[in-house]
Enzyme design. Structure first.
Site, PDB file in Angstrom:
ATOM      1  N   SER A  81      92.934  23.668 116.911  1.00  0.00           N
ATOM      2  CA  SER A  81      92.181  23.287 115.636  1.00  0.00           C
ATOM      3  C   SER A  81      90.970  22.268 115.652  1.00  0.00           C
ATOM      4  CB  SER A  81      92.299  23.227 114.122  1.00  0.00           C
ATOM      5  OG  SER A  81      93.205  24.302 114.260  1.00  0.00           O
ATOM      6  N   THR A 134      90.463  18.944 111.359  1.00  0.00           N
ATOM      7  CA  THR A 134      89.517  20.217 111.706  1.00  0.00           C
ATOM      8  C   THR A 134      88.658  18.837 110.806  1.00  0.00           C
ATOM      9  OG1 THR A 134      90.393  22.015 111.287  1.00  0.00           O
ATOM     10  CG2 THR A 134      87.690  22.504 110.125  1.00  0.00           C
ATOM     11  N   GLU A 248      86.940  22.571 104.042  1.00  0.00           N
ATOM     12  CA  GLU A 248      87.433  24.047 104.971  1.00  0.00           C
ATOM     13  C   GLU A 248      88.887  24.581 104.003  1.00  0.00           C
ATOM     14  OE1 GLU A 248      90.323  21.636 107.277  1.00  0.00           O
ATOM     15  OE2 GLU A 248      90.615  23.173 108.716  1.00  0.00           O
ATOM     16  N   ASP A 253      95.753  28.100 107.313  1.00  0.00           N
ATOM     17  CA  ASP A 253      96.310  28.226 109.201  1.00  0.00           C
ATOM     18  C   ASP A 253      97.790  27.629 108.904  1.00  0.00           C
ATOM     19  OD1 ASP A 253      96.536  27.680 111.907  1.00  0.00           O
ATOM     20  OD2 ASP A 253      97.063  25.241 110.952  1.00  0.00           O
ATOM     21  N   HIS A 257     101.518  29.341 109.903  1.00  0.00           N
ATOM     22  CA  HIS A 257     102.283  29.217 110.956  1.00  0.00           C
ATOM     23  C   HIS A 257     103.636  29.220 110.738  1.00  0.00           C
ATOM     24  CE1 HIS A 257      99.938  26.977 114.106  1.00  0.00           C
ATOM     25  NE2 HIS A 257      99.530  26.662 112.756  1.00  0.00           N
ATOM     26  N   ASP A 295      88.432  28.747 112.832  1.00  0.00           N
ATOM     27  CA  ASP A 295      88.553  27.975 114.157  1.00  0.00           C
ATOM     28  C   ASP A 295      88.989  28.954 115.723  1.00  0.00           C
ATOM     29  OD1 ASP A 295      90.195  27.863 112.332  1.00  0.00           O
ATOM     30  OD2 ASP A 295      90.949  25.644 112.952  1.00  0.00           O
TER      31      ASP A 295
END
Ligand code: MG
Ligand code: ZN
Length: 358
Positions: A81, A134, A248, A253, A257, A295
């Site tokens: 990122s 980010t 954001e 994300d 993960h 991203d």
């Protein structure tokens, strides 16, 4: 004679076909305000999930222009990122882990620094720490995304006018013993660490609402992302010379993960509803460009069939890390048309730069 004329016409036609078209020549409208929205880790399957798991129609479907970006970094086929956000914020590809620095670790100017020179105001909103990779790339320069305290120390004196997110501990419980909340007030910031409430009299406004990260959407974050975005728009749109803002959806994300589909999808739906609120503003305002992208993709996420049952979706992951798949770009508003096509992540910066008003 006739032949020559025909040939000339043919050559002219050929020339006009091959001509490189710049925004100036096609009279692309230039926006006053620019809102860049990054859904961290949001590939096409994540976005598609909004259509299958959302209770309301997905706001992604409201964009007239779509494109695709390759997200590789300078050091790796698969970006992290930090390199991904540096590509958007500064228009260069760099090594994984870099915050606003080139491959040789020299600082590179970011979009916030660029637009503030033009009198535009700037805002940053994230559901992570505001020092996380980010958002950090839009105000800081650091050799590593891990240097949260070094990154935090750059926020009070940056060109940011509004920010909201988490990461309070990197400002007031630091290993170097400094309390950066004092630095904020010295630089014209009013900081709220308790709630998201308008501060109309503050010169600059910052919200640090949790020590490390904002809670998950599933665990009581409420409408923080949407409310903070609208609060920012309310403040920043009062500026005569317009504004640039980055919003954001940080935790899409993290759901990837964790290979945790309910976490991922709830974060995606929260980001989707924020997109809706921003588009509502942009439609009324008429002078605002909205660009939504990611991203990189996280989790190798797919909407697989549940065995042979083609009427049932079983969200599936292929990695705990990121993937190399292209990610979509969505654009609305003045200048949106130049975001169609397939290009490199770093082009997002250059496209926005060509649209900045003189
Ligand atoms: Mg992020
Ligand atoms: Zn990630």
């Amino acid at each position: 004679m006739k032949k020559t004329v025909l040939l000339t016409v043919a050559v002219l036609a050929l020339l006009s076909c091959n001509k490189i078209v710049t925004p100036e020549e096609t009279e692309v409208k230039k926006p006053k305000n620019i809102i860049l929205m990054i859904g961290d880790g949001t590939g096409l399957s994540q976005i598609s999930a909004a259509q299958y798991f959302g209770k309301t129609p997905s706001n992604y479907t409201r964009f007239p222009i779509t494109g695709l970006i390759n997200t590789s970094s300078e050091s790796d086929l698969i970006t992290d990122s930090a390199a991904g956000a540096t590509a958007f914020a500064s228009g260069i590809r760099t090594y994984n882990g870099a915050i606003g620095v080139d491959v040789d670790t020299t600082k590179v100017q970011n979009m916030v620094e660029l637009v503030s020179q033009k009198g535009m105001q700037t805002g940053l909103i994230a559901t992570s720490s505001i020092t996380h990779a980010t958002p950090a790339c839009f105000f800081a320069h650091s050799k590593s995304r891990d240097f949260h305290e070094e990154i935090a120390a750059q926020l009070p004196t940056s060109e940011i006018n509004f920010f909201a997110g988490a990461g309070l501990q990197y400002f007031n419980k630091r290993e170097d013993g400094k309390n950066l909340l004092d630095d904020f007030s010295e630089n014209g910031f009013s900081i709220d660490t308790l709630k998201l409430e308008a501060m109309p009299n503050a010169k600059k406004a910052g919200y640090l609402l949790a020590d490390k990260s904002m809670p998950k959407a599933m665990e009581g974050r409420g409408n923080f992302l949407k409310d903070a975005s609208l609060l920012a728009v309310q403040r920043l749109s009062q500026n005569e010379k317009g504004f640039f803002m980055m919003v954001e959806g940080s935790q899409i994300d993290w759901g990837g993960h964790d290979n945790d589909a309910p976490y991922l999808i709830s974060e995606l739906l929260d980001f989707d509803s924020t997109i809706g609120a921003i588009l509502d503003f942009a439609e009324k305002n008429g002078e605002t460009l909205v660009v939504v992208t990611a991203d990189h993709e996280t989790g190798g996420f797919t909407l697989a069939s549940d065995g042979d049952d083609y009427n049932s979706i079983q969200p599936t992951f292929s990695t705990h890390g990121h993937s190399a798949t292209m990610v979509p770009v969505f654009a609305y508003g003045p200048g949106a048309e130049i975001f169609s096509g397939i290009y490199k992540n770093s082009e997002i910066f250059h496209k926005i730069k060509t649209l900045l008003q003189e």
